[in-house]
Write an enzyme that holds these catalytic residues in place. Structure first.
Site, mmCIF file in Angstrom:
data_model
loop_
_atom_site.group_PDB
_atom_site.id
_atom_site.type_symbol
_atom_site.label_atom_id
_atom_site.label_comp_id
_atom_site.label_asym_id
_atom_site.label_seq_id
_atom_site.Cartn_x
_atom_site.Cartn_y
_atom_site.Cartn_z
ATOM 1 C CD GLU A 173 -3.018 0.875 2.300
ATOM 2 O OE1 GLU A 173 -4.180 1.290 2.150
ATOM 3 O OE2 GLU A 173 -2.607 0.398 3.373
ATOM 4 N N GLY A 199 3.220 1.183 11.627
ATOM 5 C CA GLY A 199 2.977 0.348 12.798
ATOM 6 C C GLY A 199 2.567 -1.057 12.408
ATOM 7 C CG MET A 211 0.331 -3.584 5.072
ATOM 8 S SD MET A 211 -0.767 -2.213 4.654
ATOM 9 C CE MET A 211 -1.845 -3.004 3.454
ATOM 10 C CD GLU A 212 -4.619 -2.573 6.005
ATOM 11 O OE1 GLU A 212 -5.093 -1.774 5.181
ATOM 12 O OE2 GLU A 212 -3.750 -2.251 6.841
ATOM 13 C CG ASN A 213 0.332 -7.209 3.935
ATOM 14 O OD1 ASN A 213 0.147 -6.360 3.080
ATOM 15 N ND2 ASN A 213 1.376 -7.181 4.752
ATOM 16 C CG HIS A 246 -5.931 0.213 13.010
ATOM 17 N ND1 HIS A 246 -6.499 1.465 13.012
ATOM 18 C CD2 HIS A 246 -5.453 0.026 11.738
ATOM 19 C CE1 HIS A 246 -6.382 2.004 11.809
ATOM 20 N NE2 HIS A 246 -5.745 1.150 11.015
ATOM 21 C CD GLU A 247 -2.727 -2.717 11.026
ATOM 22 O OE1 GLU A 247 -3.204 -3.007 9.908
ATOM 23 O OE2 GLU A 247 -2.282 -1.587 11.292
ATOM 24 C CG HIS A 299 -7.539 -2.552 8.074
ATOM 25 N ND1 HIS A 299 -8.253 -1.570 7.433
ATOM 26 C CD2 HIS A 299 -6.492 -1.917 8.680
ATOM 27 C CE1 HIS A 299 -7.679 -0.398 7.630
ATOM 28 N NE2 HIS A 299 -6.604 -0.577 8.390
ATOM 29 C CD GLU A 347 -5.923 2.605 7.061
ATOM 30 O OE1 GLU A 347 -6.057 2.348 8.271
ATOM 31 O OE2 GLU A 347 -5.241 1.895 6.296
#
Length: 560
Positions: free
Chosen positions: A149, A282, A284-286, A315-316, A319, A338
């Site tokens: 991203e 911090g 990343m929601e791969n 948070h992740e 997603h 987000e």
């Protein structure tokens, strides 16, 4: 993605935008729909070089289809061929594009598979991290990891590198013996090669955007748990297993909370979380395989930072519903990913720790945005009209303002309607792409309310209201008159006046009363009959609209 560190965060900025009413179209035109990517990657580590072998399977969207245009940056193609026929095709590159001339004209009924063999020394997308050595001893082994991203995937495989196109993926990643590869979806198997290296085969059968494609190569220890039937993998450095319960110990509670709130089960077949070194964000929601900065995870060793780690992890995971299950159609709509993930941090806290902790989180997010907005000369609305596919889109507007606006939206339509509307929104668009209008439609249909005013000021407009309140009390008539002025600077993107349905609590020497008022003009007067002299007023005591600043002038007693 989590853009800000637990310990500190940095402000980023975007360019100013034009009037919000006539918003441009940020969607990218497509002439084909990619169905599936097969990615085969080997490494030349000393030279930070990759050997790529990618097959792209696609379907034309119209007749007379003969030219394929894909995103490809810095890829040195050796062959491009139609498969399974292995028919060599003519191609050319220009800028960050590769153009492939097909052997004949195709139609939407056809499925086309093109195999690209190439090398690259990626400047983005794939990152080679050297081992950490101290006094001749390896403290942390070398790593290779991806970051997609906003649009970095095309730096390591040819693709339609834009969030609106979703495809399934399959990866064959070759690593050194003794290393682990973490990829998207199910690990199908491992094959030991004649040179002693090992190829890991992953398959992700659910369509997803290219920016969510990922792998991580390095030496890790996997700590395994299970939520319902979903395997959970926590990949940490050897000898650091003790960090797992500190950083990830509440993960199952997060799964349960998000499923209960959305009434949608976690939609994938696994969930891995892996720490890496030198990560720019911090987390990343791969898809099914979140990447975390090791510095953020190790912060869980300190009591003062554990709450921030908890927010990062939630948070992740959020997603998986907001960003992966439904994905913004273009980068101007990134707040739909987000902003919701940020809001869900607070929603999780509400379930676990109560309403006051939820409001504390919402209040903190609102204040971060207001502080940034006050000093930032380059501002934009949640719908970011000059969004660029770079790190500038990851800012306090998209995250913190987004989360606070969603809170206000919840308060506007009511709790039960809000969560029911989100269920409609997620189910209607699952495994697809969304725009703000899709969210607005779901909320209006579910609530029966016209929310055009809300989205116009909070999503397409910028900034937040700034209120100045003058109090004048007439002891003879026992009447309190309030003059409320909206004094925010009007700059073409910030509304001259916000519509603010608020409650005001008025304390007097004889009791307390609560009144409703709707502020909609630049300056308005309100009068309230009281049973005594006012001693305190509170505007929006329940913090339904945290994105505001309020200055209440001292009470003036009318002498005549």
């Amino acid at each position: 993605m989590t853009a800000f560190s637990i310990i500190f965060f940095s402000f980023t900025f975007v360019l100013p935008v034009s009037a919000q009413t006539g918003k441009p179209n940020f969607n990218r035109a497509q002439t084909f729909d990619v169905q599936h990517y097969i990615l085969r990657i080997n490494f030349d580590r000393p030279n930070k070089k990759i050997y790529g072998d990618t097959t792209v399977r696609l379907k034309p969207l119209s007749n007379n289809f003969k030219l394929i245009e894909l995103d490809a940056a810095g890829l040195d193609f050796e062959t491009v061929a139609l498969v399974p026929e292995n028919k060599i095709l003519q191609f050319r590159t220009s800028g960050e594009k590769v153009y492939v001339e097909l052997d004949k004209i195709y139609s939407p009924e056809d499925t086309i598979s093109i195999r690209f063999v190439y090398t690259a020394m990626p400047k983005k997308g794939i990152y080679f991290v050297d081992a950490e050595v101290e006094n001749g001893k390896i403290i942390r082994d070398s790593q290779i990891w991806t970051q997609g991203e906003a649009e970095e995937a095309h730096h390591w495989f040819p693709s339609f590198d834009f969030p609106s196109d979703k495809a399934t993926t399959e990866q064959y990643i070759t690593a050194e013996k003794g290393e682990t590869v973490v990829g998207n979806g199910e690990l199908i198997g491992q094959t030991e090669n004649s040179d002693g290296k090992v190829t890991f085969h992953y398959k992700m059968p659910v369509p997803h955007s290219t920016y969510l494609v990922s792998f991580i190569v390095g030496k890790f220890v996997k700590v395994s748990e299970i939520y319902k039937t979903i395997p959970l993998g926590f990949y940490v450095y050897p000898g650091k297993e003790s960090i797992v319960p500190k950083a990830y110990g509440r993960a199952k509670n997060m799964f349960r909370t998000f499923e209960e709130l959305t009434k949608i089960d976690y939609p994938y077949n696994k969930y891995d979380q892996t720490m890496v070194a030198n990560f720019n964000f911090g987390g990343m929601e791969n898809i099914t395989a979140t990447t975390m900065a090791d510095t953020e995870i190790f912060a869980a060793d300190f009591n003062f930072a554990q709450g921030g780690v908890e927010d990062l992890v939630s948070h992740e995971l959020a997603h998986s519903w907001f960003g992966n299950l439904v994905t913004c159609k273009n980068w101007a709509e990134l707040w739909l990913n987000e902003g919701f993930a940020t809001f869900m941090e607070a929603a999780y806290r509400e379930k676990m720790y109560g309403r006051q902790d939820y409001l504390r989180k919402i209040r903190s997010d609102a204040k971060q945005f207001i502080v940034d907005d006050a000093v930032n000369k380059n501002r934009h609305g949640l719908f970011n009209q000059l969004a660029r596919p770079d790190d500038s889109i990851f800012d306090t507007t998209t995250y913190q303002k987004g989360g606070a606006v969603i809170h206000t939206l919840r308060e506007t339509v009511g709790d039960e309607v809000f969560w029911r509307a989100l269920n409609v929104y997620l189910n209607r668009h699952k495994f697809g792409n969304v725009e703000t209008s899709d969210l607005q439609t779901a909320l209006e249909e579910t609530s029966g309310k016209n929310l055009e005013w809300f989205f116009r000021q909070w999503v397409y407009g910028a900034g937040s209201p700034k209120l100045d309140v003058i109090q004048l009390y007439n002891p003879k008539s026992k009447t309190l008159r309030l003059t409320v002025s909206q004094v925010q600077k009007v700059d073409g993107i910030t509304p001259e006046s916000f519509i603010l349905p608020l409650e005001i609590e008025i304390k007097t020497t004889n009791g307390t009363k609560t009144e409703k008022l709707e502020i909609k003009n630049r300056m308005e007067n309100f009068s309230f009959k009281l049973n005594g002299k006012p001693t305190e007023i509170k505007l929006d005591k329940n913090e339904k609209i945290p994105l505001k600043t309020v200055r209440i002038q001292p009470l003036v007693i009318q002498s005549k």
